[in-house]
Scaffold this active site. Structure first.
Site: not given
Ligand code: AMP
Ligand code: ZN
Length: 219
Positions: A17, A92, A130, A163, A174
């Protein structure tokens, strides 16, 4: 046609994404908004919000809806979002989707969802490989999308890092969050009549998939 649209990129962790959001943002000349990137920046800067979300993010769980909704609302009010934008990693949860839906109606944006379908085994292999640039945030994959020079960023030469939440034990959490909280959002999009573009990713160069998505968006 995409003018004045909200493009929502949807898919499991590791589906690509974020990479597609960056490529589409460059091609369509609209901002790319990643809630994950915004939170990581807050953690890095040590802000009050960063302190609140750090432990949650490290566990692979989701940040509370109120916090996420607030940063998205602020971000979409910025002038660069006036003609459309790409959302990556948001909404989400169902409450996030409902709040976004109202916000998009208020802003008069049309709603388009790009759903990335990727085989689970490919995803797990991808997440493990990654790497990210700690300076500019660029994302790489040691197998599918490696940097030109081993382990350093193409743009600024910084040493790439993994990460915290791409470590194996966190990846499982996740996925649980995705299945339990995020998948139902897709049903909401369907019921609410969002335009839906579904593409299969994970088996070619990211640029090829971007071309497929753009063709489908224009078709
Ligand atoms: P991502 O990089 O999009 O995978 O986001 C990393 C982390 O940030 C996620 O595992 C959540 O802990 C938090 N996070 C990012 N976007 C959201 C969202 N829309 N709702 C809740 N937590 C989020
Ligand atoms: Zn970099």
């Amino acid at each position: 046609m995409l003018n004045n649209s909200a493009l929502l990129l949807f898919g499991p962790p590791g589906s690509g994404k974020g990479t597609q959001a960056v490529l589409l943002s460059e091609a369509l000349k609209v901002p790319h908004i990643s809630t994950g990137d915004i939170f990581r920046q807050h953690v890095k800067d040590g802000t009050e919000l960063g302190k609140q979300v750090q432990a949650i993010m490290q566990s692979g769980a989701l940040v509370p809806d109120e916090l996420v909704n607030r940063i998205v609302e602020d971000r979409l009010a910025q002038p660069d979002c006036a003609h459309g934008f790409i959302l990556d990693g948001y909404p989400r949860t169902l409450p996030q989707a409902k709040m976004l839906d109202e916000m998009l109606d208020r802003l008069g944006k049309s709603k388009v969802v790009v759903n990335l379908l990727v085989d689970y085994n490919i995803i797990v292999a991808r997440l493990a490989a990654r790497r990210q640039c700690p300076v500019c945030g660029a994302s790489y994959n040691l197998v599918f999308n490696p940097p030109k020079k081993d382990m350093v960023c193409d743009r600024d030469g910084a040493a790439l890092i993994q990460r915290e939440d791409d470590k194996e034990e966190v990846i499982r959490n996740r996925f649980e969050a995705y299945n339990a909280q995020t998948l139902p959002v897709m049903d909401f999009f369907r019921q609410a009549g969002y335009r839906l573009v579904e593409v299969t990713g994970g088996n070619g160069a990211p640029e090829e998939l971007t071309a497929v998505i753009r063709a489908r968006l224009n078709g």
